[in-house]
Design an enzyme around this catalytic site. Structure first.
Site, mmCIF file in Angstrom:
data_model
loop_
_atom_site.group_PDB
_atom_site.id
_atom_site.type_symbol
_atom_site.label_atom_id
_atom_site.label_comp_id
_atom_site.label_asym_id
_atom_site.label_seq_id
_atom_site.Cartn_x
_atom_site.Cartn_y
_atom_site.Cartn_z
ATOM 1 N N LYS A 225 0.838 -1.213 0.000
ATOM 2 C CA LYS A 225 0.000 0.000 0.000
ATOM 3 C C LYS A 225 0.865 1.252 0.000
ATOM 4 C CE LYS A 225 -2.052 2.824 3.577
ATOM 5 N NZ LYS A 225 -0.835 3.465 4.101
ATOM 6 N N ASN A 226 2.023 1.179 0.618
ATOM 7 C CA ASN A 226 2.847 2.386 0.712
ATOM 8 C C ASN A 226 3.851 2.515 -0.434
ATOM 9 O OD1 ASN A 226 1.422 3.244 2.871
ATOM 10 N ND2 ASN A 226 2.901 2.603 4.428
ATOM 11 N N ARG B 146 -2.459 11.087 1.753
ATOM 12 C CA ARG B 146 -1.320 12.002 1.771
ATOM 13 C C ARG B 146 -0.545 11.982 0.449
ATOM 14 N NH1 ARG B 146 -0.844 14.023 6.290
ATOM 15 N NH2 ARG B 146 1.345 14.609 6.047
ATOM 16 N N ASP C 295 -4.224 9.392 8.024
ATOM 17 C CA ASP C 295 -4.534 9.001 9.400
ATOM 18 C C ASP C 295 -4.269 10.119 10.395
ATOM 19 O OD1 ASP C 295 -5.242 6.456 8.567
ATOM 20 O OD2 ASP C 295 -3.172 5.768 8.634
ATOM 21 N N ASP D 132 4.262 1.343 11.968
ATOM 22 C CA ASP D 132 3.015 0.724 11.489
ATOM 23 C C ASP D 132 2.805 -0.686 12.043
ATOM 24 O OD1 ASP D 132 2.735 3.021 9.875
ATOM 25 O OD2 ASP D 132 4.021 2.129 8.366
HETATM 26 N N1 EPU Z 1 7.459 14.874 9.262
HETATM 27 C C1 EPU Z 1 7.776 16.187 9.490
HETATM 28 N N2 EPU Z 1 7.804 17.038 8.410
HETATM 29 C C2 EPU Z 1 7.539 16.597 7.132
HETATM 30 C C3 EPU Z 1 7.223 15.237 6.925
HETATM 31 C C4 EPU Z 1 7.193 14.390 8.022
HETATM 32 O O1 EPU Z 1 8.006 16.620 10.604
HETATM 33 O O2 EPU Z 1 7.579 17.414 6.192
HETATM 34 C C5 EPU Z 1 7.367 13.977 10.448
HETATM 35 C C6 EPU Z 1 5.916 13.493 10.615
HETATM 36 O O3 EPU Z 1 5.149 14.422 11.310
HETATM 37 C C7 EPU Z 1 6.095 12.190 11.365
HETATM 38 C C8 EPU Z 1 7.421 11.675 10.827
HETATM 39 O O4 EPU Z 1 8.075 12.775 10.198
HETATM 40 O O5 EPU Z 1 6.205 12.444 12.734
HETATM 41 C C9 EPU Z 1 7.292 10.541 9.843
HETATM 42 O O6 EPU Z 1 6.640 10.968 8.671
HETATM 43 P P1 EPU Z 1 7.028 10.443 7.226
HETATM 44 O O7 EPU Z 1 7.048 11.615 6.303
HETATM 45 O O8 EPU Z 1 8.232 9.568 7.305
HETATM 46 O O9 EPU Z 1 5.787 9.539 6.899
HETATM 47 P P2 EPU Z 1 4.777 9.629 5.679
HETATM 48 O O10 EPU Z 1 5.513 9.666 4.391
HETATM 49 O O11 EPU Z 1 3.735 10.648 5.923
HETATM 50 C C10 EPU Z 1 4.741 7.025 5.325
HETATM 51 C C11 EPU Z 1 3.671 5.979 5.340
HETATM 52 C C12 EPU Z 1 3.185 5.771 6.767
HETATM 53 C C13 EPU Z 1 4.360 5.346 7.640
HETATM 54 C C14 EPU Z 1 5.487 6.388 7.539
HETATM 55 C C15 EPU Z 1 6.725 5.997 8.305
HETATM 56 C C16 EPU Z 1 2.665 6.272 3.184
HETATM 57 C C17 EPU Z 1 1.470 6.676 2.405
HETATM 58 N N3 EPU Z 1 2.565 6.404 4.504
HETATM 59 O O12 EPU Z 1 4.099 8.201 5.809
HETATM 60 O O13 EPU Z 1 2.244 4.719 6.734
HETATM 61 O O14 EPU Z 1 3.951 5.231 8.963
HETATM 62 O O15 EPU Z 1 5.825 6.604 6.164
HETATM 63 O O16 EPU Z 1 7.278 4.858 7.802
HETATM 64 O O17 EPU Z 1 3.650 5.809 2.644
HETATM 65 C C18 EPU Z 1 0.414 3.460 7.444
HETATM 66 O O18 EPU Z 1 0.629 2.735 6.451
HETATM 67 O O19 EPU Z 1 -0.385 3.149 8.369
HETATM 68 C C19 EPU Z 1 1.137 4.714 7.552
HETATM 69 C C20 EPU Z 1 0.779 5.696 8.379
#
Ligand code: EPU
Length: 439
Positions: A22-23, A99, A123, A312
């Site tokens: 999914k990611n 996102r 989420d 996750d």
């Molecule tokens: N963060 C910042 N600034 C930013 C971006 C992120 O401070 O500009 C912080 C976030 O607030 C958070 C942390 O960095 O505290 C992690 O965020 P990240 O950007 O790494 O995550 P994401 O890209 O939004 C993806 C997955 C998530 C998974 C995370 C970490 C997707 C669509 N989502 O999210 O998946 O938890 O990476 O591995 O790829 C899930 O599948 O349940 C899920 C939430």
């Protein structure tokens, strides 16, 4: 709105095949916007999140064709996607359901010099800012402003290579930097990049499209911009978050599940936790078999970026910890608010306390900031059925695993959240002997 009715309390046994990640899949759909040629994505998961991304790509001008490639027990399809012309660089009318739209900024900027995407959904597990995404695109030459519910970006002279140094290795911001850099003029270096296997899978696809991307030591990625990319074919990696959920299900229900398509190289930290908690696993040709014969024991878990224990996995694994003898500690270091689901588990008889502390000596980003990101689980607690509402995707799978572990009947509403990231979960779990129906 559909609900799930679960009758729990029996060990689940059998085989379950993982869907494509999914990611990863939605990111490949966005990456395909970087070329006019056709891309083919195999092992494509047909879930809510890819539907939402298909809507995004169609609004931009993509033509998509999804075919099911039936095979025994197979859950995935194949997507052909082609965007010979960008018809629309504004995707602000799309609802804010996940996102992904922010990742379209790079491809839109490269192909049209402009991009407009809505504020993000996804989420509710913390503030989830986008400052690092903007840092990346601004370093590459984009000008970004925040409008009424939208982010607007312009790069009238195209994007150029740059050094982007993240203070946290964000998955999404690393992807945004990659999408902006592959066609930028010159060389880009991303320092402190995310290096999750999902990112590596996205890099493999970009490389097949003609990008030049090198992986260095210490979370460093180097990209040499190329003038154009071509269509490519790619098989999406299997979903390791589903694998972790099914492993937790096997442990919680004292079951025995062969997770088909699970890859050890993506799950090393999870398998260590399976062993430490007293579960068993075997890596076999088709995947990984997880089971638990003896009683489980409490352990300490700290979530981290790759190669650490993934955030996750934390929620489904906590259900298994409620079934372990003794106390467990869980320190969540990625999201500041990812323990909401513990209220539901407590309603079912678990004894979980959530606190705003950090373990002694830890260098956690959330230290002394009042975030409830540390949990203690007192075990073992027999669970009993309850009426539950899904808060977010992973809390939804917690509700299902807890319902299947509990005695009596559990009713889960908010199933559309679960469908966003788990393909036909009820149907697939029934093949393991689960009593679960959708009404
Ligand atoms: N963060 C910042 N600034 C930013 C971006 C992120 O401070 O500009 C912080 C976030 O607030 C958070 C942390 O960095 O505290 C992690 O965020 P990240 O950007 O790494 O995550 P994401 O890209 O939004 C993806 C997955 C998530 C998974 C995370 C970490 C997707 C669509 N989502 O999210 O998946 O938890 O990476 O591995 O790829 C899930 O599948 O349940 C899920 C939430």
């Amino acid at each position: 709105m559909p609900k799930l009715i679960i009758s729990g309390g029996k060990p689940l046994k059998g085989e379950i095949e993982l869907m494509g990640s999914k990611n990863v899949a939605p990111k490949l759909m966005v990456a395909s916007l970087l070329t006019e040629e056709e891309c083919v994505i195999e092992n494509f998961p047909m879930i809510g999140d890819t539907d939402i991304t298909a809507e995004l790509c169609r609004a931009i001008g993509s033509k998509l064709q999804i075919a099911l490639r039936p095979r025994r027990g197979r859950v995935n399809g194949e997507l052909c996607i082609q965007t010979d012309q960008i018809l629309n660089h504004k995707v602000q009318s799309l609802s804010r359901r996940n996102r992904i739209p922010i990742l379209a900024m790079g491809p839109l900027l490269v192909r049209t010099g402009k991009a407009e995407v809505p504020f993000l959904g996804g989420d509710k597990i913390g503030a989830r800012p986008v400052n690092l995404h903007f840092q990346a695109l601004e370093s590459l030459g984009a000008k970004i402003e925040i409008g009424d519910g939208v982010y607007r970006a312009e790069a009238p002279n195209g994007l150029h290579g740059a050094t982007v140094k993240f203070d946290f290795p964000s998955v999404g911001a690393t992807e945004n930097a990659l999408f902006g850099a592959v066609l930028a003029r010159g060389k880009t270096i991303i320092i402190n990049a995310a290096i999750e296997p999902e990112i590596i899978d996205v890099i493999k696809f970009l490389q097949n499209m003609g990008a030049i991307i090198g992986l260095g030591a210490e979370k460093r990625i180097e990209i040499e911009g190329v003038p154009r990319l071509r269509g490519a074919r790619h098989i999406v990696m299997s979903d390791r978050n589903e694998a972790a959920s099914f492993a937790a299900l096997a442990l919680s229900t004292k079951g025995d599940i062969l997770i088909r398509g699970a890859q050890q190289e993506h799950l090393i930290t999870l398998l260590n936790a399976v062993r430490r908690v007293g579960g068993e696993y075997a890596v076999v040709h088709k995947g990984i078999r997880v089971w638990s014969k003896n009683s489980l024991r409490g352990i300490t878990i700290e979530t981290d970026t790759h190669p650490g224990f993934m955030t996750d996995w934390q929620q489904p694994f906590t259900v298994a910890l409620t079934q372990a003898e003794g106390n467990s500690l869980i320190h969540e270091t990625i999201y500041e608010d990812r323990f909401g689901y513990t209220n539901d588990l407590n309603l079912m008889g678990a004894r979980i306390k959530v606190l705003a502390k950090c373990p002694t000596g830890s260098k956690c980003r959330f230290r002394d900031r009042g975030f409830m990101h540390y949990a203690t689980v007192e075990g073992r607690s027999p669970l009993r059925g309850a009426k539950l509402t899904t808060r977010d995707l992973r809390s939804g799978i917690v509700n299902i695993i807890a319902g299947l572990t509990a005695s009596g009947e559990t009713e889960v509403s908010g199933v559309e959240e679960i469908d966003r990231g788990y393909y036909r979960i009820d149907e697939r779990l029934r093949r393991l002997g689960a009593e679960i129906k959708r009404i």
